[in-house]
Design a protein around this motif. Structure first.
Motif, PDB file in Angstrom:
ATOM      1  N   SER A   1       0.861  -1.175   0.000  1.00 37.83           N
ATOM      2  CA  SER A   1       0.000   0.000   0.000  1.00 37.83           C
ATOM      3  C   SER A   1       0.898   1.225   0.000  1.00 37.83           C
ATOM      4  N   VAL A   2       0.285   2.399  -0.094  1.00 37.80           N
ATOM      5  CA  VAL A   2       1.043   3.647  -0.134  1.00 37.80           C
ATOM      6  C   VAL A   2       0.350   4.640   0.786  1.00 37.80           C
ATOM      7  N   VAL A   3       1.114   5.266   1.668  1.00 43.14           N
ATOM      8  CA  VAL A   3       0.541   6.274   2.551  1.00 43.14           C
ATOM      9  C   VAL A   3       1.149   7.634   2.222  1.00 43.14           C
ATOM     10  N   SER A   4       0.409   8.660   2.533  1.00 42.97           N
ATOM     11  CA  SER A   4       0.896  10.024   2.369  1.00 42.97           C
ATOM     12  C   SER A   4       1.906  10.326   3.462  1.00 42.97           C
ATOM     13  N   ALA A   5       3.070  10.816   3.067  1.00 44.57           N
ATOM     14  CA  ALA A   5       4.103  11.125   4.057  1.00 44.57           C
ATOM     15  C   ALA A   5       3.685  12.267   4.969  1.00 44.57           C
ATOM     16  N   SER A   6       2.807  13.142   4.493  1.00 45.60           N
ATOM     17  CA  SER A   6       2.404  14.305   5.293  1.00 45.60           C
ATOM     18  C   SER A   6       1.240  14.003   6.227  1.00 45.60           C
ATOM     19  N   THR A   7       0.305  13.162   5.779  1.00 45.82           N
ATOM     20  CA  THR A   7      -0.884  12.899   6.592  1.00 45.82           C
ATOM     21  C   THR A   7      -0.885  11.516   7.227  1.00 45.82           C
ATOM     22  N   GLY A   8      -0.080  10.592   6.679  1.00 44.50           N
ATOM     23  CA  GLY A   8      -0.081   9.227   7.179  1.00 44.50           C
ATOM     24  C   GLY A   8      -1.271   8.412   6.736  1.00 44.50           C
ATOM     25  N   LYS A   9      -2.094   8.960   5.847  1.00 53.27           N
ATOM     26  CA  LYS A   9      -3.289   8.258   5.387  1.00 53.27           C
ATOM     27  C   LYS A   9      -2.996   7.416   4.157  1.00 53.27           C
ATOM     28  N   ASN A  10      -3.695   6.316   4.040  1.00 57.43           N
ATOM     29  CA  ASN A  10      -3.561   5.404   2.912  1.00 57.43           C
ATOM     30  C   ASN A  10      -4.156   6.052   1.671  1.00 57.43           C
TER      31      ASN A  10
END
Length: 454
Positions: free
Chosen positions: A268-277
């Motif tokens: 999966s991939v998460v946003s580095a700024s928000t931590g959301k998938n």
């Protein structure tokens, strides 16, 4: 457990606390074999690095090198040195060593301080940096299958399941059997003890379909960290098995008429700024990035097969109705497809690449599957309609041999751009000499069916 903030000062303290006297300086090569040197602790502390010929990470599984060709457009024919730098975050104890011994993975650099582009760890770093440039953090979780087999020093004799505590070897399929796993309790007690001492984040152990076939799952984490853990685990399991008078093998197809072994990779991939998938929208529905990622896997997996299935033996696993995929269909909670989306909460939405063999180099395999997904998102590649039935009823969509796979890999420019052209050149040239070596061997099938009939 090591962290990204683990420094050389911490490393010295780590050695001191454990009274380490020797250091195994490791470099994973193209095959995933641990190359390197063993140094006294004092020498390691003084030098904090070493040199090796650059071709050491670019040889075939037989230890051979190409003699001519594009390989030497990348690797100097003068056999130049590469400079190795230890990664402090990878330090582990060697649980089976007689004297207190540490093992630590090194990265490979040229004389100008640049990463050697064809070293497997460098390739995975390169792909992760592409994700970081987009503000993304890939997350992976490998599931690694393997066989326990009776000790067999003669390569001409077929492998057989080992004898367990009962004094008998398995003769039937024992999928998910607790008692079948318990047959090898003494071995797995050692394996878990070793893994605990090494800080390896292994999760579930299960019995797979084949006789003597097991699977170990890893907790999800950063790709480079997980590749290191798979690298360490393979080495650990082989050592533990030999201490219990058996072999552990990660061959894709070690035993005829038994299922092959895979390394399924959840990603999966998460946003580095928000931590959301980023695979899920705010309302919990699958995002466009989720579908584009799948589209990238579908488009590029065939060309990446030489990276996922790196040996002649690898293609024996990928056949119809053998618990291994034959195509690049995708589906939700569907184990007949090559690309599966498990049922999960929106925050845990992920994609499982089921094509990769257990024999694949973990650094190369993770780099390649992440490269496929990255290209899918960047190029907004739409996937085919979801497969909701039995994908084995469909056509083959994967190359059927190593030779075919190498041709596809050489001709795929997008993958070469992401993984590095020099890596693709070295990798394909090395695989060609392995294939040539295999073609010198006459198999029992040929003698049985052709000797007196043709």
């Amino acid at each position: 457990m090591t962290t990204s903030k683990f420094t050389f000062a911490d490393l010295e303290q780590w050695f001191k606390e454990r009274r380490v006297t020797e250091i195994e300086c490791l470099v994973p090569d193209l095959t995933g074999v641990a190359r390197g040197k063993i140094l006294p602790r004092e020498r390691f502390t003084e030098d904090r690095g070493m040199r090796l010929p650059e071709a050491v990470v670019a040889m075939g599984v037989t230890g051979e090198f190409p003699e001519v060709g594009p390989y030497y457009d990348v690797i100097s024919p003068t056999d130049q040195d590469m400079h190795l730098r230890p990664d402090p975050t990878t330090v582990r104890i060697v649980p089976w060593a007689t004297d207190p011994t540490a093992q630590i993975i090194h990265d490979c650099f040229d004389q100008h301080g640049k990463l050697i582009p064809f070293a497997p760890r460098s390739v995975l770093r390169r792909v992760c940096e592409l994700y970081a440039a987009e503000g993304w953090q890939p997350v992976v979780a490998p599931e690694l299958e393997f066989y326990l087999v009776a000790r067999n020093p003669d390569p001409d004799i077929p492998l057989k399941p080992p004898v367990g505590r009962s004094g008998r070897a398995e003769t039937s399929r024992q999928a998910y059997s607790i008692d079948a796993v318990n047959e090898f309790d003494p071995l797995f007690e050692d394996v878990y003890a070793y893994c605990e001492q090494m800080g390896l984040n292994v999760d579930t152990l299960i019995h797979e379909i084949g006789a003597g076939q097991m699977e170990i799952n890893f907790f999800h984490d950063d790709p480079l960290k997980l590749a290191d853990e798979v690298f360490f685990f393979k080495r650990t399991l082989r050592e533990a098995a030999m201490r219990h008078d058996m072999f552990a093998t990660f061959m894709a197809k070690p035993i005829a008429n038994e299922p092959g072994s895979a390394m399924h990779v959840h990603q999966s991939v998460v946003s580095a700024s928000t931590g959301k998938n980023i695979f899920s929208n705010e309302d919990g529905s699958p995002s466009q990035e989720f579908f584009w990622y799948i589209g990238g896997l579908q488009k590029y997996i065939p060309a990446a097969m030489a990276l996922f299935a790196p040996y002649v033996n690898s293609y024996r696993r990928l056949s119809r109705n053998t618990a291994a995929p034959i195509n690049i269909q995708w589906g939700t909670d569907n184990r007949t497809v090559g690309i599966r989306s498990p049922v999960a909460s929106p925050s845990a939405r992920r994609v499982e690449n089921r094509v990769i063999g257990a024999d694949a180099n973990p650094y190369v395999a993770l780099a390649a599957t992440l490269a496929c997904g990255y290209l899918g998102i960047k190029n907004r590649i739409a996937p085919s309609p979801e497969c909701k039935g039995d994908a084995y009823l469909g056509d083959y969509q994967l190359p059927r041999s190593l030779g075919e796979a190498l041709d596809l890999l050489r001709n795929e420019k997008d993958l070469a751009e992401v993984l590095g052209e020099s890596f693709i050149t070295v990798y394909t040239e090395v695989k060609e000499i392995e294939y040539a070596e295999f073609m010198k061997v006459i198999s029992p099938w040929e003698r049985e069916h052709l000797l007196l009939h043709v």
